[in-house]
Design a protein around this motif. Structure first.
Motif, PDB file in Angstrom:
ATOM      1  N   MET A 170      13.449   6.885 -13.054  1.00 25.48           N
ATOM      2  CA  MET A 170      13.045   7.302 -11.705  1.00 25.48           C
ATOM      3  C   MET A 170      14.134   6.964 -10.694  1.00 25.48           C
ATOM      4  SD  MET A 170      10.080   8.892 -11.560  1.00 25.48           S
ATOM      5  CE  MET A 170       9.459   8.635  -9.899  1.00 25.48           C
ATOM      6  N   ASN A 171      14.795   5.826 -10.905  1.00 24.27           N
ATOM      7  CA  ASN A 171      16.025   5.487 -10.180  1.00 24.27           C
ATOM      8  C   ASN A 171      15.851   5.542  -8.663  1.00 24.27           C
ATOM      9  OD1 ASN A 171      18.740   4.747  -9.946  1.00 24.27           O
ATOM     10  ND2 ASN A 171      19.424   6.877  -9.854  1.00 24.27           N
ATOM     11  N   ASP A 172      14.869   4.759  -8.175  1.00 17.09           N
ATOM     12  CA  ASP A 172      14.655   4.704  -6.731  1.00 17.09           C
ATOM     13  C   ASP A 172      14.132   3.319  -6.374  1.00 17.09           C
ATOM     14  OD1 ASP A 172      13.098   5.082  -4.080  1.00 17.09           O
ATOM     15  OD2 ASP A 172      14.145   7.002  -4.317  1.00 17.09           O
ATOM     16  N   GLU A 173      14.630   2.732  -5.285  1.00  7.68           N
ATOM     17  CA  GLU A 173      14.220   1.389  -4.902  1.00  7.68           C
ATOM     18  C   GLU A 173      12.752   1.314  -4.508  1.00  7.68           C
ATOM     19  OE1 GLU A 173      16.446   0.071  -1.548  1.00  7.68           O
ATOM     20  OE2 GLU A 173      15.846   1.758  -0.266  1.00  7.68           O
ATOM     21  N   HIS A 174      12.150   2.466  -4.234  1.00  2.20           N
ATOM     22  CA  HIS A 174      10.727   2.492  -3.899  1.00  2.20           C
ATOM     23  C   HIS A 174       9.851   2.722  -5.129  1.00  2.20           C
ATOM     24  CE1 HIS A 174      10.850   2.352   0.538  1.00  2.20           C
ATOM     25  NE2 HIS A 174      12.063   2.832   0.357  1.00  2.20           N
ATOM     26  N   PHE A 175      10.445   2.681  -6.313  1.00  2.66           N
ATOM     27  CA  PHE A 175       9.680   2.823  -7.548  1.00  2.66           C
ATOM     28  C   PHE A 175      10.110   1.698  -8.490  1.00  2.66           C
ATOM     29  CE2 PHE A 175       8.050   4.485 -11.476  1.00  2.66           C
ATOM     30  CZ  PHE A 175       6.957   5.258 -11.113  1.00  2.66           C
ATOM     31  N   GLN A 176       9.279   0.665  -8.570  1.00  3.18           N
ATOM     32  CA  GLN A 176       9.609  -0.492  -9.388  1.00  3.18           C
ATOM     33  C   GLN A 176       8.459  -0.782 -10.349  1.00  3.18           C
ATOM     34  OE1 GLN A 176      11.632  -3.724  -7.304  1.00  3.18           O
ATOM     35  NE2 GLN A 176      12.149  -2.337  -5.619  1.00  3.18           N
ATOM     36  N   MET A 177       8.315  -2.006 -10.782  1.00  5.68           N
ATOM     37  CA  MET A 177       7.424  -2.310 -11.902  1.00  5.68           C
ATOM     38  C   MET A 177       6.423  -3.395 -11.540  1.00  5.68           C
ATOM     39  SD  MET A 177       8.642  -3.129 -15.775  1.00  5.68           S
ATOM     40  CE  MET A 177       7.468  -3.497 -17.076  1.00  5.68           C
ATOM     41  N   CYS A 178       5.187  -3.212 -11.997  1.00  5.26           N
ATOM     42  CA  CYS A 178       4.196  -4.284 -12.025  1.00  5.26           C
ATOM     43  C   CYS A 178       4.096  -4.749 -13.466  1.00  5.26           C
ATOM     44  CB  CYS A 178       2.831  -3.795 -11.539  1.00  5.26           C
ATOM     45  SG  CYS A 178       1.522  -5.035 -11.711  1.00  5.26           S
ATOM     46  N   LEU A 179       4.458  -6.000 -13.716  1.00  5.70           N
ATOM     47  CA  LEU A 179       4.380  -6.539 -15.072  1.00  5.70           C
ATOM     48  C   LEU A 179       3.023  -7.194 -15.282  1.00  5.70           C
ATOM     49  CD1 LEU A 179       5.990  -7.021 -17.736  1.00  5.70           C
ATOM     50  CD2 LEU A 179       6.424  -9.323 -16.867  1.00  5.70           C
TER      51      LEU A 179
END
Length: 276
Positions: A170-179
């Protein structure tokens, strides 16, 4: 490290839930807003979110993350169903912005359900198309979409390394991960290893334990996770978010017994942090 907990485990306390969260030793909370399930208009939905925010503020609790709409079983099979889901998610994003929260957690779209994936390429492409269409609104609102790893063995996107692959593409700082630590365990992955693998892609946490076979949402130390290794890994990657629990209690417990058990959680977390 700041500690938080899902308000869902305090739902039996109604409008007193954030007061109980604070009394039990937590300064942060994450909340669920499944707007498509309550039949409200968007304005009513936002007013409900603002009411929740007011309750949290009055108790001195910060809402650190919002969990977006999740339906079980999923209704994502057709383009028409996914369009409805997308509108529910846009509503949830706008409500999240209205209460001033920047972290919005969401599950993948599951067009084949939770127990089958006959076409891996189609599954991934549907999710790429869906979230690429949703991302501009999140960016406009200043919200980070936190994509959550899943416990379902049939889904190729479920293991943390594949969730991370999706986030990287996705390569966007507004799309990250919930672990989610419990979801890691059901896939045979030690949470500490997942932390080191995913590193700075981790924006939010859902912390709970299990036996490794089912998504049980147990308290830490009541399953198989190595919690001290997990906390060391968080420190090593420089995680600066909230140590946020997503545990469950037996529904048969009284309010008094529930509060007593929940009040032990900060002591368990202190045990993790002090000796890690």
């Amino acid at each position: 490290m700041r500690i938080g907990i899902s308000d869902c485990v305090f739902v039996r306390f109604g409008d007193e839930r954030f007061q109980k969260i604070k009394k039990c030793g937590f300064s942060h909370a994450h909340i669920a807003m499944n707007g498509e399930l309550n039949g409200k208009s968007e304005q009513e939905y936002i007013q409900q979110a603002l009411h929740t925010k007011a309750l949290a503020d009055a108790a001195g609790v910060s809402i650190e993350q919002v969990h977006g709409p999740w339906i079980c079983p999923p209704r994502d099979r057709t383009p028409e169903e996914r369009a409805i889901r997308a509108e529910h998610m846009r509503r949830s994003l706008r409500a999240t912005a209205a209460i001033g929260c920047q972290n919005w957690v969401i599950h993948p779209v599951m067009p084949f359900g939770t127990s089958a994936e006959p076409d891996r390429d189609a599954f991934w492409q549907i999710n790429f198309d869906f979230f690429r269409a949703l991302l501009p609104l999140a960016k406009e609102l200043g919200i980070v979409i936190c994509f959550e790893n899943m416990p379902f063995p049939a889904l190729s996107i479920a293991p943390p390394e594949e969730t991370l692959r999706f986030v990287r593409e996705m390569n966007d700082e507004h799309f990250q991960m919930c672990l989610d630590t419990g979801h890691c365990l059901t896939r045979g992955v030690e949470p500490a290893d997942a932390v080191r693998l995913c590193g700075d892609a981790i924006r939010t946490l859902h912390i709970h334990d299990n036996s490794g076979f089912r998504d049980e949402h147990r308290f830490p130390f009541f399953g198989k996770a190595n919690w001290k290794a997990f906390y060391r890994a968080l420190c090593d990657i420089g995680f600066d978010g909230v140590f946020s629990l997503e545990v469950k209690l037996p529904s048969e417990l009284s309010r008094k017994a529930s509060e007593l058990l929940l009040s032990t959680l900060p002591t368990l977390i202190d045990e993790i942090m002090r000796e890690a």
